[in-house]
Design an enzyme around this catalytic site. Sequence first.
Site, PDB file in Angstrom:
ATOM      1  N   HIS A 262       0.827  -1.206   0.000  1.00  0.00           N
ATOM      2  CA  HIS A 262       0.000   0.000   0.000  1.00  0.00           C
ATOM      3  C   HIS A 262       0.870   1.268   0.000  1.00  0.00           C
ATOM      4  O   HIS A 262       0.722   2.138  -0.870  1.00  0.00           O
ATOM      5  CB  HIS A 262      -0.917  -0.021   1.237  1.00  0.00           C
ATOM      6  CG  HIS A 262      -1.827   1.160   1.340  1.00  0.00           C
ATOM      7  ND1 HIS A 262      -3.131   1.137   0.913  1.00  0.00           N
ATOM      8  CD2 HIS A 262      -1.632   2.413   1.810  1.00  0.00           C
ATOM      9  CE1 HIS A 262      -3.696   2.312   1.118  1.00  0.00           C
ATOM     10  NE2 HIS A 262      -2.804   3.116   1.664  1.00  0.00           N
ATOM     11  N   GLU A 263       1.796   1.346   0.956  1.00  0.00           N
ATOM     12  CA  GLU A 263       2.625   2.556   1.060  1.00  0.00           C
ATOM     13  C   GLU A 263       3.550   2.708  -0.146  1.00  0.00           C
ATOM     14  O   GLU A 263       3.883   3.819  -0.553  1.00  0.00           O
ATOM     15  CB  GLU A 263       3.431   2.560   2.363  1.00  0.00           C
ATOM     16  CG  GLU A 263       2.597   2.517   3.651  1.00  0.00           C
ATOM     17  CD  GLU A 263       1.548   3.630   3.754  1.00  0.00           C
ATOM     18  OE1 GLU A 263       1.732   4.699   3.134  1.00  0.00           O
ATOM     19  OE2 GLU A 263       0.531   3.414   4.452  1.00  0.00           O
ATOM     20  N   HIS A 266       1.718   4.663  -2.717  1.00  0.00           N
ATOM     21  CA  HIS A 266       1.859   6.102  -2.449  1.00  0.00           C
ATOM     22  C   HIS A 266       3.253   6.584  -2.892  1.00  0.00           C
ATOM     23  O   HIS A 266       3.401   7.638  -3.508  1.00  0.00           O
ATOM     24  CB  HIS A 266       1.708   6.378  -0.947  1.00  0.00           C
ATOM     25  CG  HIS A 266       0.288   6.349  -0.441  1.00  0.00           C
ATOM     26  ND1 HIS A 266      -0.691   7.158  -0.951  1.00  0.00           N
ATOM     27  CD2 HIS A 266      -0.298   5.627   0.552  1.00  0.00           C
ATOM     28  CE1 HIS A 266      -1.829   6.938  -0.288  1.00  0.00           C
ATOM     29  NE2 HIS A 266      -1.621   6.005   0.621  1.00  0.00           N
ATOM     30  N   GLU A 292      -4.620   8.134  -2.733  1.00  0.00           N
ATOM     31  CA  GLU A 292      -5.122   6.855  -2.216  1.00  0.00           C
ATOM     32  C   GLU A 292      -5.448   5.903  -3.367  1.00  0.00           C
ATOM     33  O   GLU A 292      -5.328   4.684  -3.214  1.00  0.00           O
ATOM     34  CB  GLU A 292      -6.361   7.107  -1.345  1.00  0.00           C
ATOM     35  CG  GLU A 292      -6.768   5.928  -0.482  1.00  0.00           C
ATOM     36  CD  GLU A 292      -5.751   5.580   0.610  1.00  0.00           C
ATOM     37  OE1 GLU A 292      -4.792   6.354   0.838  1.00  0.00           O
ATOM     38  OE2 GLU A 292      -5.911   4.508   1.222  1.00  0.00           O
TER      39      GLU A 292
END
Lengths: 493, 493
Positions: A262-263, A266, A292
Amino acid sequence: MSSAYANLTRTFTRLSRFGHLSAIAGWDMMTMMPPGGSSARGAALAELSVLRHEILTDKAVAQWLDQAANETLNDVERANLREMRRAYDQAALLPAALVEEKSLVGARCEHAWRQQRPANDWQGFAANLKEVVKLSRAEAELRAQANGCSRYDALLDLYEPGMTAAKLDSTFGELKQWLPSLLARIVEKQSRQPVAVPVGPFAVESQQLLGNALMKLLNFDFNAGRLDVSAHPFCGGVPEDVRITTRYNANEFISAMMGVIHETGHACYEQNLPKQWAGQPVALARSTAIHESQSLFFEKQLGRSTEFLSLLLPQVKTLMGDRPELEEANFIALNQRVKPGLIRVDADEVSYPAHIILRYEIERALIESEIEVDDIPTLWQEKMQALLGLDTTGNYRDGCMQDIHWTDGSFGYFPTYTLGAMYAAQLFNSVKKALPQVHSDIREGNLQPIFDWLQQNIWQHGSRFTTRQLIENATGEDLNPRFFRQHLENRYL
Amino acid sequence: MSSAYANLTRTFTRLSRFGHLSAIAGWDMMTMMPPGGSSARGAALAELSVLRHEILTDKAVAQWLDQAANETLNDVERANLREMRRAYDQAALLPAALVEEKSLVGARCEHAWRQQRPANDWQGFAANLKEVVKLSRAEAELRAQANGCSRYDALLDLYEPGMTAAKLDSTFGELKQWLPSLLARIVEKQSRQPVAVPVGPFAVESQQLLGNALMKLLNFDFNAGRLDVSAHPFCGGVPEDVRITTRYNANEFISAMMGVIHETGHACYEQNLPKQWAGQPVALARSTAIHESQSLFFEKQLGRSTEFLSLLLPQVKTLMGDRPELEEANFIALNQRVKPGLIRVDADEVSYPAHIILRYEIERALIESEIEVDDIPTLWQEKMQALLGLDTTGNYRDGCMQDIHWTDGSFGYFPTYTLGAMYAAQLFNSVKKALPQVHSDIREGNLQPIFDWLQQNIWQHGSRFTTRQLIENATGEDLNPRFFRQHLENRYL
Ligand SMILES: [Zn+2]
Ligand SMILES: [Zn+2]
């Protein structure tokens, strides 16, 4: 004499450099700083924040903004000027006293919440939250008057420029039509497929190695960033040096693994923002929702896909030790398990939107003064029952007190999680059309075409286009929740 | 209306907060930052440095300094005003163009030196160094005119206020009388006592554990600081959050061990600076030389003493594995080995002053235009021969090109190493008088009385007193090299 636009770019470069220091000192605070450094760090960051506010809201900036509007600018410069104007307006609009009071009251509410939440102390929390809501309404009112919109729309605009409650009502309203029944069907289906959970301990070193391997696979540039540990995972730093974090649990490795994916989503967005405009607002990420969408593209569209999980499995087995629970079908089922629960941050992608819609409806009504803080618990119970079929009576801790967002008045933020999930599904749908081989590519670890597509359609544009333009250019239409529904049905039914 | 002094304290608090961010971002650059972050970080730090210079040299500050001189101030406030004046004068005196040019030329020389040193390229280095010297002479000339002193004295004053070449000539002149013969006697004595060197590998994890154990023993406050790794060990951060570093060599653990003791000495000084004046110049460490006196007190007076080494040995054996070379007498001999060599940073405490005196004599003559850059190699050879009996002909790499200090024009810094060593010996002599049990205390690990003495006599005073007052209050007399000589004779003869 230099043009007004040139003066503005110099000012925003300067602001960006001070922002760099703020980002790194903020990252350090969350990852490295010993507790004793806290108060001096807080004072130093606040001093810099005051300075940045002064520079941004200087009278000269207002004049240059007006003058630059009449200067000859190319498309990118005009987009940059639009973002500068936006930054100036947002900052100049609020009286310094309100900013300061909101910051103090928010910090006090958040600080107390850290004790009140475990103590399930709703009364204590409500007293502070009322102060926060009062100031947030005042802020929203000022912004609403300036923008000529409703209070809540004015706050939404801070996180997703152009988004409105009307559009959310329609989009989320559609989700509410099909989400509960879809969820029930999936839960029913999965109840016939029991999943075996791997039992730890899983060495933190092995989890770190897995995280680093994943970041490498996902094209994270280690020359321009790093992975560390913090209590709450985040993506910080600056585009030239992106700092992502995770946290490790020795009993369970999947959360950290998915957190890193997930990160990294980003981070890859940040690392691939347009370097030729670095330091200017137009080079920044488009919005919280688009940010997001990139993390959820990586985590949900890519990371939890059957193909990606198959690709990953050999490395997982090597690092975590081969065991029956890591048999392929079970490993995939583990990562695609749907189970409605009380806690938003632990939610699967099917029940997640229910958590968001609930919060959106409550915070919108709160900011518009249609309800008061005392009404929250009852509304929370009703909506949890209606959307997820769960009873939260009296459980404030795992109910309306579970999130940090309201404690410092970040109203308008929650919807971006589900907007991000819907944008991610819509973008992946376009990837599938552009790259018919994408599923086998993923299974074989050939991810570069996907990154190239994102680079071409999202990353390289920074804030050049509005969100709507960006999404229309990339997918041929404005936000359409149909793709999210299709994604969930394809994966889970 | 607030007093001029109050306006000054607010300004210096603000400067201190920006200094905090600069210190943390600087530490990050040396310990955490990936290479790709370098240019953005450099620009951000330079922007902050320009801002701090502007704030400090603002006309209002000059006016407040004059006005505050006529206000009613207590002793500490008056000392603070003296330090403010000093900071202002030092910064306001140089034209911005000279500061910028020196910074550029210094950065270029240092950057090239990193390649030129390993290539033994004296001609290439000399060309850059000439530019640096030219600008350093110009800077020194401006400072000399303002202070009414010689050029070199003006630079010395930046690192050790009040110190002069005349005083150094007398002090170092005395050292030169007895140091070479003392060194010869010690070398001769030790040649009859062969030392066995422990053979690695020594796990970095074990070395880290040893470092942390040492820091704990030495009262480092882990609530207000941390230990990390960097290419060149340093003590950074801020008094509320002190960041020390070391580097590990898997083949040899004593350098890292002694390095940690050294940096912990710097750190304990910082951590115990007067908190009640935090943010003001009077709360800062007295000078570079006094700072080094604290690290050398920890490393040389305490850390390499027979008693401390005995205290340490059981833990060393546990972490590094028991072996014949860690038999007590050999372990002590290892840490007290005296062996003249070409490299300053590897030098033992007996030959170290020779390295400093040599550099002092050359850099003083260089700044005073008595010699030119082209004269350095010959002078270096002559002085190495005279002081340490070593031939460095043609070996620029391990001769006059070995240090970073001259590359960016830090002339006047070198003497503080030996001043620090002499202050440390003088302070420890007073500790012995105040604490007659100190040797057995050390052997038993009862170090608190020593820390209390340093706290009472050095740390708590910050910059309240001049160095001379501070040392006279602590030891009853001004700098006296006799104590350093006694220390060396007691330990090594
Ligand atoms: Zn995210
Ligand atoms: Zn030192």
